[in-house]
Design an enzyme around this catalytic site. Structure first.
Site, short mmCIF file in Angstrom:
data_model
loop_
_atom_site.label_atom_id
_atom_site.label_comp_id
_atom_site.label_asym_id
_atom_site.label_seq_id
_atom_site.Cartn_x
_atom_site.Cartn_y
_atom_site.Cartn_z
N ARG A 241 49.37 26.11 62.75
CA ARG A 241 47.90 26.13 62.85
C ARG A 241 47.33 27.53 63.07
NH1 ARG A 241 49.34 21.40 64.89
NH2 ARG A 241 48.77 19.70 63.50
N LYS B 85 39.99 37.25 53.56
CA LYS B 85 40.13 36.17 52.56
C LYS B 85 41.61 36.07 52.19
CE LYS B 85 37.02 36.87 49.14
NZ LYS B 85 36.57 36.43 47.80
N GLU C 220 38.06 49.83 41.39
CA GLU C 220 37.42 49.16 42.53
C GLU C 220 36.75 50.21 43.44
OE1 GLU C 220 37.07 45.88 43.08
OE2 GLU C 220 38.66 44.92 41.91
N LYS D 29 33.52 48.15 52.25
CA LYS D 29 33.93 46.74 52.32
C LYS D 29 33.72 46.20 53.73
CE LYS D 29 36.44 42.97 50.85
NZ LYS D 29 37.51 42.40 50.08
N GLU E 47 30.84 34.98 53.12
CA GLU E 47 30.48 35.08 51.73
C GLU E 47 29.31 34.21 51.31
OE1 GLU E 47 33.65 34.26 48.85
OE2 GLU E 47 33.49 36.40 48.49
N ARG F 244 27.98 39.42 50.27
CA ARG F 244 29.31 39.71 49.72
C ARG F 244 29.30 39.68 48.19
NH1 ARG F 244 35.28 38.10 51.92
NH2 ARG F 244 35.04 38.79 54.04
N ASN G 187 30.98 41.75 43.79
CA ASN G 187 31.35 41.21 42.48
C ASN G 187 30.80 42.01 41.31
OD1 ASN G 187 33.02 39.19 43.25
ND2 ASN G 187 31.36 37.72 43.54
N HIS H 131 32.60 41.98 38.10
CA HIS H 131 33.58 40.89 38.15
C HIS H 131 33.19 39.66 37.34
CE1 HIS H 131 35.35 43.40 41.17
NE2 HIS H 131 36.30 42.53 41.43
N HIS I 292 36.20 38.81 35.24
CA HIS I 292 37.00 37.58 35.41
C HIS I 292 37.09 36.81 34.09
CE1 HIS I 292 36.26 37.42 40.01
NE2 HIS I 292 37.45 37.92 39.75
N HIS J 142 43.63 43.44 36.75
CA HIS J 142 42.33 43.06 37.31
C HIS J 142 41.31 44.21 37.25
CE1 HIS J 142 39.37 41.26 39.93
NE2 HIS J 142 39.47 42.31 40.74
N1 LIG Z 1 41.86 38.61 49.48
C1 LIG Z 1 41.00 39.37 48.86
O1 LIG Z 1 39.91 39.65 49.37
C2 LIG Z 1 41.37 39.94 47.53
C3 LIG Z 1 40.56 40.90 46.94
C4 LIG Z 1 40.95 41.44 45.72
C5 LIG Z 1 42.13 41.00 45.10
N2 LIG Z 1 42.89 40.05 45.69
C6 LIG Z 1 44.13 39.58 45.05
O2 LIG Z 1 45.02 40.67 44.95
C7 LIG Z 1 45.95 40.41 43.92
C8 LIG Z 1 46.19 41.68 43.13
O3 LIG Z 1 46.72 42.66 43.98
P1 LIG Z 1 47.44 43.98 43.44
O4 LIG Z 1 46.66 44.56 42.36
O5 LIG Z 1 47.76 44.77 44.63
O6 LIG Z 1 48.75 43.39 42.72
P2 LIG Z 1 50.23 43.10 43.24
O7 LIG Z 1 50.26 42.70 44.65
O8 LIG Z 1 50.84 42.18 42.26
O9 LIG Z 1 50.94 44.53 43.11
C9 LIG Z 1 51.08 45.12 41.85
C10 LIG Z 1 52.54 45.56 41.61
O10 LIG Z 1 52.81 46.75 42.34
C11 LIG Z 1 54.00 46.58 43.10
N3 LIG Z 1 53.86 47.45 44.28
C12 LIG Z 1 53.06 47.26 45.34
N4 LIG Z 1 53.05 48.33 46.13
C13 LIG Z 1 53.90 49.24 45.58
C14 LIG Z 1 54.30 50.55 45.92
N5 LIG Z 1 53.79 51.18 46.97
N6 LIG Z 1 55.20 51.17 45.12
C15 LIG Z 1 55.68 50.55 44.01
N7 LIG Z 1 55.31 49.33 43.61
C16 LIG Z 1 54.43 48.67 44.40
C17 LIG Z 1 54.05 45.13 43.37
O11 LIG Z 1 55.35 44.71 43.74
C18 LIG Z 1 53.58 44.56 42.04
O12 LIG Z 1 54.62 44.57 41.11
C19 LIG Z 1 45.35 39.30 43.08
O13 LIG Z 1 46.10 38.13 43.30
C20 LIG Z 1 43.95 39.13 43.64
O14 LIG Z 1 43.49 37.81 43.56
C21 LIG Z 1 42.53 39.53 46.88
ZN LIG Z 2 38.18 43.01 42.26
#
Ligand SMILES: NC(=O)c1ccc[n+]([C@@H]2O[C@H](COP(=O)([O-])OP(=O)(O)OC[C@H]3O[C@@H](n4cnc5c(N)ncnc54)[C@H](O)[C@@H]3O)[C@@H](O)[C@H]2O)c1
Ligand SMILES: [Zn+2]
Length: 367
Positions: free
Chosen positions: A124, A146, A188, A230, A240, A244, A248, A251, A255, A268
């Site tokens: 929990r 999030k 971003e 942020k 949100e 917030r 976007n 986006h 998206h 992305h």
């Molecule tokens: N929670 C939120 O508010 C929020 C906001 C934006 C995006 N997201 C989510 O984030 C995700 C995308 O995140 P991302 O772009 O970081 O992708 P990711 O986590 O898939 O990382 C991208 C790649 O880089 C590699 N990697 C990470 N750090 C590294 C490093 N220092 N050196 C070498 N390789 C490394 C990872 O293993 C992966 O292969 C999506 O699922 C999206 O929905 C969440």
């Molecule tokens: Zn984004």
């Protein structure tokens, strides 16, 4: 170099994001300071991050006297599903994690989302510290609480709000990030400039080379400014409801581009980059922004590198927008820039304007 500390003011407990080159070496000390020495630490990560950075993090946790375990999930967006959470939770039980244990999310946005959601529901709810390792996660995903996973029928459809106890950001870990992932995250940052802080925008205009070369000092500044944007938005609108939405920017169409190409063509940030270009075209078409403002934003987006080509037609994007599961009653919101540093959320964008903007992206792609 001064440490940058930004407080994220949320209820019931504010937390700090710290941005500092080399911070990974003192993560242990920060954790024991924030949480006390007794917490057992479970690091959730992925193989690419382990390969480069496990030793440094492990050493720092050990030096702080923290007992820690390493839990791994497979890499990639496709691993962001409930099954991954179940597997990790089972490992936590096997290793006797209890309500006082702490999860450290050590990776990109995927790890942040999965480990964050795991922490929010394990027994929990237990504490989580975010240690983001991609540019995108450092400026965006790790802040704001999030969490979420994907379903086969759509992305991020399951999730929770669970604020971390701290966000510890070391720009130096970006050294090992693949080039395309790195650049994709930069859009971003550019977004943060357009929606809220012209200084970020100017900085990205003036220091493009340094940023692309991942100069640590420049990154420290840039990331801290984006985290501030942020943090301000999240503090004003934790769940949100309205504000917030400005995050976007780019986006809405971004998206749709990602979904329409089954997440196989664009990263992305790249899709968001095209989305920002389209939003600028729509904004100047509706006279929300001057032609000059739009031109400046579009030009900066295009200066940060080659984007994958947009090949689909405006019509199919519009269909996609209207069928999006998160669209309410057929009303699509657009975040449009009015000047650099200011945006407006607009509901009355004409379909034709969207079609035209996306067709323009297709033409720009051909250049
Ligand atoms: N929670 C939120 O508010 C929020 C906001 C934006 C995006 N997201 C989510 O984030 C995700 C995308 O995140 P991302 O772009 O970081 O992708 P990711 O986590 O898939 O990382 C991208 C790649 O880089 C590699 N990697 C990470 N750090 C590294 C490093 N220092 N050196 C070498 N390789 C490394 C990872 O293993 C992966 O292969 C999506 O699922 C999206 O929905 C969440
Ligand atoms: Zn984004």
């Amino acid at each position: 170099m001064p440490v940058r500390k930004i407080t994220v003011n949320v209820e019931p407990r504010p937390y700090d994001a710290i941005i500092e080159n080399g911070l990974l070496r003192t993560v242990g000390a920060h954790i024991s300071e924030t949480m006390g020495r007794n917490a057992r630490v479970f690091v959730v990560s992925v193989p690419p991050v382990r390969k480069h950075w496990k030793a440094t993090l492990g050493k720092s946790l050990k030096a702080a006297g923290l007992q820690h375990d390493w839990l791994e999930m497979a890499d990639g967006e496709r691993q962001k599903h409930l099954g991954a959470i179940e597997k990790l939770a089972t490992k936590l039980v096997e290793r006797r994690a209890d309500r006082g244990s702490l999860i450290v999310a050590f990776g990109g946005g995927v790890v942040g989302d999965v480990a964050g959601m795991l922490a929010s529901i394990y027994m929990r709810g237990i504490d989580v510290v975010q240690v983001p390792t991609t540019f995108l996660a450092q400026v965006d995903a790790s802040i704001g609480g999030k969490t979420g996973v994907n379903l086969a029928v759509g992305k991020n459809l399951l999730g929770t709000f669970h604020q971390p106890r701290a966000v510890l950001i070391d720009p130096e870990v970006l050294k090992t990030l693949p080039e395309r992932e790195y650049r994709s995250g930069l859009y971003e940052a550019l977004k943060c400039g357009v929606i809220a802080n012209p200084e970020i925008f100017d900085y990205m205009e003036q220091h493009r080379e340094r940023i692309l070369q991942r100069d640590p000092k420049s990154l420290e500044w840039l990331i801290a400014e984006c985290v501030q944007v942020k943090a301000d938005v999240v503090a004003a609108d934790e769940r949100e409801s309205g504000l917030r939405r400005i995050l976007n920017f780019g986006h809405t169409i971004g998206h749709a581009l990602e979904a329409d190409t089954s997440y196989k063509v664009f990263l992305h940030g790249e899709a968001v980059a095209w989305g920002m270009v389209a939003a600028c075209m729509i904004a100047s078409g509706m006279k929300k922004s001057s032609a000059e403002t739009s031109r400046r934003i579009i030009s900066l987006v295009l200066q940060y590198g080659q984007l994958p080509k947009v090949q689909l037609r405006g019509r199919s994007i519009v269909r996609r927008l209207l069928s999006d599961k998160k669209t309410h009653n057929g009303v699509v919101h657009f975040v449009l820039p009015t000047e650099i540093g200011k945006v407006e959320v607009v509901r009355d964008v004409r379909e034709q304007a969207v079609v035209q903007a996306v067709d323009e992206l297709r033409k720009l792609s051909k250049r």
